[in-house]
Enzyme design. Structure first.
Site, short mmCIF file in Angstrom:
data_model
loop_
_atom_site.label_atom_id
_atom_site.label_comp_id
_atom_site.label_asym_id
_atom_site.label_seq_id
_atom_site.Cartn_x
_atom_site.Cartn_y
_atom_site.Cartn_z
N ASP A 147 14.43 67.37 1.09
CA ASP A 147 13.35 66.76 1.53
C ASP A 147 12.84 66.09 0.75
O ASP A 147 12.28 64.98 1.07
CB ASP A 147 12.45 67.89 2.15
CG ASP A 147 11.03 67.35 2.82
OD1 ASP A 147 11.00 67.08 4.02
OD2 ASP A 147 10.04 67.38 1.79
N VAL A 179 9.92 65.95 6.38
CA VAL A 179 11.15 65.33 6.51
C VAL A 179 12.03 66.28 7.36
O VAL A 179 12.69 66.11 8.43
CB VAL A 179 11.82 64.51 5.44
CG1 VAL A 179 12.92 64.08 5.81
CG2 VAL A 179 10.80 63.41 5.00
N ASP A 180 12.18 67.53 6.67
CA ASP A 180 13.26 68.51 7.20
C ASP A 180 12.57 68.99 8.77
O ASP A 180 13.37 69.10 9.31
CB ASP A 180 12.87 69.73 6.21
CG ASP A 180 14.13 69.88 4.93
OD1 ASP A 180 14.99 69.05 5.25
OD2 ASP A 180 13.92 70.40 4.09
N LEU A 181 11.40 69.26 8.65
CA LEU A 181 10.59 69.78 9.85
C LEU A 181 10.88 68.82 10.90
O LEU A 181 11.26 68.88 12.05
CB LEU A 181 9.14 70.02 9.59
CG LEU A 181 8.81 71.17 8.81
CD1 LEU A 181 7.44 71.36 8.51
CD2 LEU A 181 9.56 72.43 9.51
N GLY A 184 14.31 68.40 12.09
CA GLY A 184 14.65 69.70 12.86
C GLY A 184 14.11 69.31 14.41
O GLY A 184 14.67 69.60 15.45
#
Length: 389
Positions: A147, A179-181, A184
């Site tokens: 991320d 960015v990861d969230l 997802g």
């Protein structure tokens, strides 16, 4: 109720860390049956990402808080699919699945015959999701990335932080892996759309989700500002690039957020602040003018706000209908009456670790009638399939 909307949908979760598990946790919260496949010896990397840890001193069971935040409601099974028996077990899971989510480096699963092209014949109705740093194609497709890398590479950090010449100036990342969230969440939306489309087509499809793509998309209005003007946005601290005044100010006893979104709100603010003439000042009478003359306006506001306490300002803002907000610690967040009323804090039961606090999925209404929402699973919940001794 949305918490049973995906009842009957089976998900095989081959993902680790955050983006993929965040997607599959959403699917579990919506009622899907999610089986998380982990390596028998180490499991998901984030099981050890701590402290803090959730621990049972008697059993020795331990799990990081990080892992618990994105693996709620899943069943865990330990399989080493580099072995023939393990590979057969994973393929059998996939045969009966509706969705597969994985985040291995591009080409890794093809070595085991677990890539989409190999699996398509086994289960043509499967929605297969690959989440990678750079996507499945292009000159950087084979590179890994976290991320943090994409907050910088995607442009987010270039305009986040204090401007040059100010204390603490320089690029700044967000406090969570945004960015990861967001990846997802995009993956969740794509899965739901693909499942809906499957009703019409009868077949699944392949979804190529890249963290870099998401990071670029997250630029949103800042990206549009650049594309229209040709000018790179600059770091502006807590200020908004398109609205003013819209930032953090120091009061006599601490900080608060003032969020003026239109000229009417600014006029009401000026009146309650005892500065009605500011609303007609030719430098500040419209939002566009306030943006152009923001340094002068900010300097005036920096002198004004310390003349009152946060409570005095907030009482005035509420009475006048001026948007504002506090800056809470997490302790204050979970103690806040509105957060408590919305039941964002939930206590779920873990089979080894007992009652553990977690956060309600905001997609779901409350109170939920479904009680299958359990905390993250222990490793080796099912018999491990590992290499023979």
């Amino acid at each position: 109720m949305l918490d049973s909307a995906l009842s009957g949908i089976k998900v095989v979760d081959l993902s680790r860390i955050l983006a993929g598990p965040w997607c599959t946790q959403n699917l579990a919260d919506l009622g899907a049956s999610v089986t998380k496949v982990e390596h028998p010896d180490r499991g998901d990397d984030t099981r050890q990402w701590g402290p803090p840890y959730l621990e049972n001193e008697l059993s020795g069971e331990r799990m990081s808080a990080y892992f618990s935040c994105c693996n709620r409601g899943k069943r865990s099974i330990s399989i080493d699919f580099s072995t023939p028996d393990g590979l057969d077990a994973v393929r059998e899971l996939i045969r009966g699945a509706d969705v597969l989510v994985e985040n291995y480096k591009t080409g890794t699963l093809a070595r085991y015959g677990l890539d989409y092209e190999s699996i398509q014949a086994l289960n043509p109705r499967l929605v297969y999701v690959s989440i990678t740093g750079y996507g499945q194609t292009g000159p950087m497709a084979d590179k890994p990335g976290y991320d943090y890398v994409f907050q910088g590479m995607g442009g987010l950090m270039s305009y986040t932080g204090q401007p040059d010449g100010q204390p603490g100036a320089g690029p700044l990342r967000t406090g969570v892996a945004v960015v990861d969230l967001a990846t997802g969440m995009y993956a969740t939306s794509a899965v739901l759309a693909a499942l809906f489309q499957r009703h019409a087509t009868g077949v699944g499809q392949y979804l190529d989700i890249a963290l870099l793509d998401v990071a670029v998309a997250l630029n949103a209005n800042q990206g549009a500002n650049y594309l229209i003007s040709g000018k790179n946005p600059e770091r502006s601290g807590n200020a908004h690039p398109n609205c003013a005044p819209y930032e953090v100010f120091r009061c006599a006893d601490g900080h608060l957020i003032l969020a003026i979104g239109n000229d009417g709100q600014f006029r009401r603010f000026c009146a309650l602040a005892g500065k009605p003439e500011w609303a007609d000042d030719p430098r500040f009478s419209t939002n566009a003018l306030r943006i152009v003359n923001l340094p002068a306006l900010r300097a005036m506001l920096a002198q004004l706000f310390p003349t009152r306490t946060r409570q005095q300002w907030s009482d005035g803002f509420d009475e006048a209908g001026v948007p504002w907000g506090p800056i809470h610690t997490l302790q204050e967040v979970f103690a806040h009456p509105q957060v408590r009323h919305r039941r964002m804090l939930q206590v779920l039961e873990h089979p080894q670790l007992g009652p553990i606090p977690t956060v309600r999925n905001p997609m779901l209404s409350w109170p939920s009638g479904r009680q299958a929402q359990t905390l993250a699973p222990p490793l080796l919940q099912d018999s491990a399939i590992r290499p023979a001794a």
